[in-house]
Design a protein around this motif. Structure first.
Motif, PDB file in Angstrom:
ATOM      1  N   ARG A 132      40.776  47.798  11.410  1.00  0.00           N
ATOM      2  CA  ARG A 132      40.524  48.297  10.058  1.00  0.00           C
ATOM      3  C   ARG A 132      40.342  49.889  10.114  1.00  0.00           C
ATOM      4  O   ARG A 132      39.719  50.493   9.141  1.00  0.00           O
ATOM      5  CB  ARG A 132      39.186  47.586   9.646  1.00  0.00           C
ATOM      6  CG  ARG A 132      39.779  46.187   8.957  1.00  0.00           C
ATOM      7  CD  ARG A 132      38.404  45.376   8.485  1.00  0.00           C
ATOM      8  NE  ARG A 132      37.603  44.713   9.813  1.00  0.00           N
ATOM      9  CZ  ARG A 132      36.585  44.544   9.982  1.00  0.00           C
ATOM     10  NH1 ARG A 132      35.765  45.014   9.377  1.00  0.00           N
ATOM     11  NH2 ARG A 132      36.007  43.837  11.066  1.00  0.00           N
ATOM     12  N   ASP A 133      40.676  50.365  11.176  1.00  0.00           N
ATOM     13  CA  ASP A 133      40.624  52.092  11.257  1.00  0.00           C
ATOM     14  C   ASP A 133      39.135  52.499  11.001  1.00  0.00           C
ATOM     15  O   ASP A 133      38.911  53.485  10.152  1.00  0.00           O
ATOM     16  CB  ASP A 133      41.615  52.660   9.907  1.00  0.00           C
ATOM     17  CG  ASP A 133      43.013  52.381  10.248  1.00  0.00           C
ATOM     18  OD1 ASP A 133      43.289  52.244  11.316  1.00  0.00           O
ATOM     19  OD2 ASP A 133      43.819  51.743   9.354  1.00  0.00           O
ATOM     20  N   TYR A 187      35.448  49.755   4.853  1.00  0.00           N
ATOM     21  CA  TYR A 187      36.208  48.807   5.778  1.00  0.00           C
ATOM     22  C   TYR A 187      35.176  48.043   6.433  1.00  0.00           C
ATOM     23  O   TYR A 187      35.593  47.099   7.345  1.00  0.00           O
ATOM     24  CB  TYR A 187      37.041  49.718   6.526  1.00  0.00           C
ATOM     25  CG  TYR A 187      38.219  50.243   5.920  1.00  0.00           C
ATOM     26  CD1 TYR A 187      39.339  49.495   5.336  1.00  0.00           C
ATOM     27  CD2 TYR A 187      38.254  51.442   5.768  1.00  0.00           C
ATOM     28  CE1 TYR A 187      40.280  49.869   4.356  1.00  0.00           C
ATOM     29  CE2 TYR A 187      39.388  51.938   5.006  1.00  0.00           C
ATOM     30  CZ  TYR A 187      40.317  51.198   4.417  1.00  0.00           C
ATOM     31  OH  TYR A 187      41.486  51.746   3.698  1.00  0.00           O
ATOM     32  N   THR A 189      32.031  45.084   6.906  1.00  0.00           N
ATOM     33  CA  THR A 189      31.319  43.903   6.441  1.00  0.00           C
ATOM     34  C   THR A 189      29.875  44.228   6.471  1.00  0.00           C
ATOM     35  O   THR A 189      29.267  44.942   6.895  1.00  0.00           O
ATOM     36  CB  THR A 189      31.590  42.673   7.094  1.00  0.00           C
ATOM     37  OG1 THR A 189      31.104  42.809   8.298  1.00  0.00           O
ATOM     38  CG2 THR A 189      33.126  42.510   7.130  1.00  0.00           C
TER      39      THR A 189
END
Length: 204
Positions: A132-133, A187, A189
């Motif tokens: 996710r970079d 990006y 969670t």
């Protein structure tokens, strides 16, 4: 979305320019201690090592970073009604003196709380999330959380609750004064943010 090398270099150059400007006048640590005692002590404790998880530890923080945050609270670029009120009463000299005095105070260590969650936090802090970079936190804040003077803040030992709140503010767009952190947090969670915050609390 990847952060380009030019974007990161531009941010670093801006921070360095700010650092040079901040050092043109020699700080008065005595005045900094006095001003801190009048304005900041109630929330951040006598030596800057806040005992309240919602309020950040400020001791041993890079002074350039603290000056920048105070100026951005004052201008409204960083939105916090309480801090805006305090920062608005400070002159540039006050900000410089307080920030350099805080930098001279030794930070107290913090502690991670969740041994399972902290493993995930360590992986992200040291290696990022490639799919996710999400860049490794250690790249800017150093492996031990000491940060890079005049460019990126010290994080080691910071209250997990405070770090969690700031990451959520970056992700939601409430905190707007770091495009790099906004893109990184976007990006991540909830669990990943909690894990990183807990890991940072135990760094030293």
């Amino acid at each position: 979305m990847k952060l380009s090398v030019s974007f990161i270099c531009a941010a670093a150059a801006a921070a360095l320019s700010f650092s040079v400007q901040a050092q043109t006048v020699k700080p008065d640590l005595g005045k900094g201690a006095a001003a801190f005692g009048q304005v900041c002590v109630a929330c951040h404790a006598a030596d800057g090592n806040s005992a309240t998880p919602a309020n950040p530890k400020l001791s041993q923080q890079h002074p350039e970073y603290l000056i920048k945050q105070l100026q951005e609270y004052k201008s409204g670029k960083r939105d916090n009604a309480i801090m805006k009120g305090f920062a608005s009463a400070l002159s540039d000299d006050d900000m410089r003196n307080i920030s350099y005095w805080l930098a001279s105070q030794k930070a107290t260590p913090g502690f991670a709380q969740d041994k399972d969650l902290v493993r995930l936090g360590e992986r992200i802090y040291r290696g990022g999330i490639a799919g996710r970079d999400v860049a490794a936190c250690a790249g800017c804040h150093s492996p031990n959380g000491a940060g890079i003077p005049s460019q990126y803040p010290r994080l080691a030992g910071q209250h997990a609750e405070y770090t969690l709140d700031q990451m959520n503010q970056f992700r939601s767009g409430v905190r707007k004064n770091s495009a790099q952190m906004t893109k990184i947090a976007a990006y991540m969670t909830d669990e990943e943010i909690r894990a990183v915050a807990d890991y940072i609390a135990g760094l030293r």
